[in-house]
Design an enzyme around this catalytic site. Sequence first.
Site, short mmCIF file in Angstrom:
data_model
loop_
_atom_site.label_atom_id
_atom_site.label_comp_id
_atom_site.label_asym_id
_atom_site.label_seq_id
_atom_site.Cartn_x
_atom_site.Cartn_y
_atom_site.Cartn_z
N SER A 11 -14.01 30.10 5.32
CA SER A 11 -15.09 29.15 5.62
C SER A 11 -16.40 29.92 5.75
O SER A 11 -16.58 30.74 6.66
CB SER A 11 -14.81 28.42 6.93
N HIS A 36 -14.67 27.96 1.13
CA HIS A 36 -14.82 26.66 1.79
C HIS A 36 -16.26 26.53 2.30
O HIS A 36 -16.74 27.38 3.06
CB HIS A 36 -13.83 26.61 2.95
N ASP A 38 -18.83 24.14 4.37
CA ASP A 38 -18.89 23.03 5.32
C ASP A 38 -20.27 22.40 5.34
O ASP A 38 -21.23 23.05 5.76
CB ASP A 38 -18.57 23.54 6.73
N MET A 40 -22.61 19.66 7.04
CA MET A 40 -22.67 18.84 8.26
C MET A 40 -24.03 18.17 8.34
O MET A 40 -25.05 18.83 8.13
CB MET A 40 -22.49 19.72 9.49
N HIS A 69 -16.42 20.68 2.06
CA HIS A 69 -15.93 19.81 3.13
C HIS A 69 -17.12 19.03 3.65
O HIS A 69 -17.98 19.56 4.34
CB HIS A 69 -15.32 20.72 4.22
N MET A 71 -18.72 16.82 6.06
CA MET A 71 -18.69 16.22 7.40
C MET A 71 -19.98 15.41 7.53
O MET A 71 -20.91 15.76 8.28
CB MET A 71 -18.57 17.31 8.47
N MET A 142 -7.28 18.54 10.05
CA MET A 142 -8.14 19.34 10.93
C MET A 142 -7.34 19.81 12.14
O MET A 142 -6.65 19.00 12.78
CB MET A 142 -9.34 18.52 11.42
N PHE A 148 -17.84 22.75 14.48
CA PHE A 148 -18.15 24.13 14.85
C PHE A 148 -17.01 25.07 14.46
O PHE A 148 -15.84 24.70 14.57
CB PHE A 148 -18.38 24.24 16.36
N GLY A 149 -17.39 26.28 14.07
CA GLY A 149 -16.40 27.32 13.87
C GLY A 149 -16.04 27.94 15.22
O GLY A 149 -16.67 27.65 16.24
N GLY A 150 -15.02 28.77 15.22
CA GLY A 150 -14.68 29.56 16.41
C GLY A 150 -13.96 28.80 17.51
O GLY A 150 -13.90 29.27 18.64
N ASP A 180 -7.59 23.42 8.68
CA ASP A 180 -8.94 23.93 8.91
C ASP A 180 -9.24 23.88 10.41
O ASP A 180 -9.22 22.81 11.01
CB ASP A 180 -9.93 23.04 8.14
N GLY A 181 -9.51 25.06 10.98
CA GLY A 181 -9.90 25.12 12.38
C GLY A 181 -9.02 26.04 13.20
O GLY A 181 -7.86 25.74 13.44
N GLY A 182 -9.57 27.19 13.57
CA GLY A 182 -8.85 28.11 14.45
C GLY A 182 -7.64 28.79 13.81
O GLY A 182 -6.80 29.33 14.52
N GLY A 202 -12.22 30.87 9.13
CA GLY A 202 -13.60 31.27 9.37
C GLY A 202 -13.66 32.50 10.22
O GLY A 202 -13.66 33.64 9.74
C1 DX5 Z 1 -15.20 23.11 11.47
C2 DX5 Z 1 -15.19 23.51 10.03
C3 DX5 Z 1 -14.40 24.70 9.74
C4 DX5 Z 1 -14.78 25.96 10.47
C5 DX5 Z 1 -13.56 26.81 10.58
O1 DX5 Z 1 -15.79 21.87 11.57
O2 DX5 Z 1 -14.69 22.46 9.22
O3 DX5 Z 1 -14.28 24.94 8.34
O4 DX5 Z 1 -15.81 26.66 9.86
O5 DX5 Z 1 -13.88 27.95 11.29
P1 DX5 Z 1 -12.83 28.68 12.25
O6 DX5 Z 1 -11.77 29.24 11.35
O7 DX5 Z 1 -13.64 29.69 12.93
O8 DX5 Z 1 -12.27 27.63 13.17
ZN ZN Z 2 -14.24 22.88 7.11
#
Ligand code: DX5
Ligand code: ZN
Length: 235
Positions: A11, A36, A38, A40, A69, A71, A142, A148-150, A180-182, A202
């Site tokens: 990501s 990927h 994102d 937003m 992606h 959003m 998801m 948000f990442g992280g 996707d996510g964590g 990510g």
């Molecule tokens: C969150 C995004 C993800 C995010 C993943 O809304 O869709 O793609 O960047 O990042 P990590 O892997 O850090 O959760």
């Molecule tokens: Zn994403």
Amino acid sequence: MKERNFIINPSLLACDFLHLEKSLADTVGAGVEMLHADVMDGVYVPNISFGFDIIEKICSVVTVPVDVHMMTVVPEKYLERLRDAGAYSVTVHSDIGDADKVAGILKDVRALGMKAAVALKPAFGAECVRDLIPLCDMVLVMTVEPGFGGQRFMERMLPKIAAVRQMADRDNPAVSVQVDGGVNVSNIGSCAVAGADNFVVGTSFFRSGDLPRAAASLKAAAEAAVGGISAREEP
Ligand code: DX5
Ligand code: ZN
């Protein structure tokens, strides 16, 4: 279960934007199969990321498919721009409208020559995409709240991954299941065992300090988990 090709899909939200071209080259050079992106809009999610000009620049320098992606509340307005920017696939969320509206968008994405995907936020169950699976190339489950990442991976999404995989095996076996996510080296194996084959990573990838090693370890962990299962099933 049919053998699946695992895709490590970094990501770009977590990449080095100050040195974007180098970060992209390092990422692709690490041996990943997809990127990927994102998008937003600050309305569908409480955050704003980047738009079409950036995506176009990214697509112009990378040699792997770029998976977008969306959003955003009205992704249908921007499908042609995504096609023109060079997007390989477009993912829209299941709750941006009724099922007919989402189905129409998925058809339009495909008519423009891109792969179509639908995403499920944590609050929405696998049954929300049942009728959409024949129109999809990929379903995104998801494993954090989008925006948000992280964030921390939600283990309780694992049964949903399995349910989507089961529906896809019945109605459209070619469908890929993305998480996707964590996602990290400790939980990617359970995602693979549940039925995911496309892993958005990510923070765990970009903060690893060694991108080729991170890509290889993530893939090896997914393969080992699934390999372990088939080995245990053998008589
Ligand atoms: C969150 C995004 C993800 C995010 C993943 O809304 O869709 O793609 O960047 O990042 P990590 O892997 O850090 O959760
Ligand atoms: Zn994403």
